[in-house]
Design a protein around this motif. Sequence first.
Motif, PDB file in Angstrom:
ATOM      1  N   GLU A 209     -56.762 -30.376 -32.802  1.00 24.81           N
ATOM      2  CA  GLU A 209     -58.203 -30.166 -32.738  1.00 24.81           C
ATOM      3  C   GLU A 209     -58.494 -28.847 -32.043  1.00 24.81           C
ATOM      4  O   GLU A 209     -57.885 -28.529 -31.017  1.00 24.81           O
ATOM      5  N   ASP A 241     -70.272 -21.378 -34.015  1.00 22.55           N
ATOM      6  CA  ASP A 241     -69.369 -22.224 -34.798  1.00 22.55           C
ATOM      7  C   ASP A 241     -68.756 -21.461 -35.969  1.00 22.55           C
ATOM      8  O   ASP A 241     -67.559 -21.607 -36.264  1.00 22.55           O
ATOM      9  N   SER A 266     -58.670 -29.745 -36.901  1.00 20.78           N
ATOM     10  CA  SER A 266     -60.040 -30.223 -37.095  1.00 20.78           C
ATOM     11  C   SER A 266     -61.031 -29.323 -36.371  1.00 20.78           C
ATOM     12  O   SER A 266     -60.756 -28.789 -35.289  1.00 20.78           O
ATOM     13  N   ASN A 268     -65.398 -28.765 -35.372  1.00 18.20           N
ATOM     14  CA  ASN A 268     -66.652 -29.475 -35.157  1.00 18.20           C
ATOM     15  C   ASN A 268     -67.795 -28.816 -35.914  1.00 18.20           C
ATOM     16  O   ASN A 268     -67.903 -27.591 -35.959  1.00 18.20           O
ATOM     17  N   SER A 270     -72.053 -29.276 -36.129  1.00 19.61           N
ATOM     18  CA  SER A 270     -73.202 -29.955 -35.519  1.00 19.61           C
ATOM     19  C   SER A 270     -74.330 -30.128 -36.521  1.00 19.61           C
ATOM     20  O   SER A 270     -74.366 -29.482 -37.573  1.00 19.61           O
ATOM     21  N   GLU A 300     -65.374 -32.629 -38.376  1.00 23.52           N
ATOM     22  CA  GLU A 300     -65.995 -33.698 -37.595  1.00 23.52           C
ATOM     23  C   GLU A 300     -67.443 -33.314 -37.339  1.00 23.52           C
ATOM     24  O   GLU A 300     -67.709 -32.308 -36.691  1.00 23.52           O
ATOM     25  N   THR A 302     -70.470 -33.693 -35.323  1.00 25.00           N
ATOM     26  CA  THR A 302     -70.711 -34.190 -33.968  1.00 25.00           C
ATOM     27  C   THR A 302     -72.195 -34.294 -33.710  1.00 25.00           C
ATOM     28  O   THR A 302     -72.957 -33.382 -33.998  1.00 25.00           O
ATOM     29  N   TRP A 329     -67.776 -38.428 -38.848  1.00 27.40           N
ATOM     30  CA  TRP A 329     -68.791 -38.120 -37.842  1.00 27.40           C
ATOM     31  C   TRP A 329     -68.344 -38.753 -36.545  1.00 27.40           C
ATOM     32  O   TRP A 329     -67.571 -39.713 -36.513  1.00 27.40           O
ATOM     33  N   LEU A 332     -71.079 -37.093 -29.990  1.00 29.13           N
ATOM     34  CA  LEU A 332     -70.751 -35.861 -29.291  1.00 29.13           C
ATOM     35  C   LEU A 332     -70.420 -36.140 -27.833  1.00 29.13           C
ATOM     36  O   LEU A 332     -71.175 -36.749 -27.104  1.00 29.13           O
TER      37      LEU A 332
END
Length: 338
Positions: A209, A241, A266, A268, A270, A300, A302, A329, A332
């Motif tokens: 991750e 991001d 992985s 993230n 949002s 993922e 979050t 999902w 967070l």
Amino acid sequence: MPNYPDSIQDLEPLSGLYIRKRFLNEVRAFLDQKHPQGWCIVAIDIENFKLFNDWYGQDSGDHLLLKIASYLRNLHREDNYIIGHFSADDFFICMPDDGHKLRHIYATIYHYIGKLEQDDSFLPSIGVYRIEDESQNVSTMCNNAQIAASSVVGKIGNRICYFESGMTKKIELKQRILRDARHGLENHEFIFYLQPKCNMATGELVSMEALARWQKSDGTFVSPGEFIPLFESSGFITRFDMYIWKSVCKTLAAWQDKGRKLVPISINVSMIDITNIDVPQYLSMLTEQYHISPEYLPVEITESVFAESNTIVKNTITRFHKKVFTCSWTILAVDILL
């Protein structure tokens, strides 16, 4: 506020409520003439309203705004409140500071939204500024009410917030951090560490991750718990991001070019990212650019407040799956590992 003002140019075209300039002038005249006690300025907006329009269409968004505007006009007729509609979903009211009435306003708008959207994806935000010095600039009063409204973004509990003087200092601090962050991106101060995920039975590395970190030019670290929430509330999270996603793809491509065995990393995503850009399309473009299979870039989504049944989350996950990305999902939780 008359029901039919003299000049149509003083009205917001969609709602028929006062535009910003006329609202400010009406409030100023009211304060100078009546010197009311215990009144306030109320700012109202709908969280993620742009996304509401994207998902349900402009007509549905306009219908919601018209319902809200009609309700607020009734408040004027019944209670002689001054009502303004500055832009999109930004409404303002000059009214007595009445907690019961404020809760009723929130509940009514929440009800209108609920008829169109059956989960808590789009919630009203209400900020209140108590008028204690009537000589103060009305525009500043409205700004302070908006600052208070912005403080409830991302929360599900109490969505009515009163302005406090400390909020301004917090805003100034946030702006300094955002200024440093913009410089940080340009100077490549943002990096990511890889947290391994192993098979408990065999100890084999199965995935990793990407954990983003901010190491400033002087060598000090800024805690993710300090900058991630700020990036999200300001919208800067998307630019950040995108930088991290691209860095991860570059790393995977470099390993691939050197013949190393790849394992999924992985990343993230949002809800703010999903609001701002077409994330599935952007990540698909990145994997094509760096010649990486999407299986090595699991996503993922979050979010701290949205439920799994959220329509936006479900639709976005479906789009990721169509582009062969593994997607899930998660609630967070800002990691603080340094």
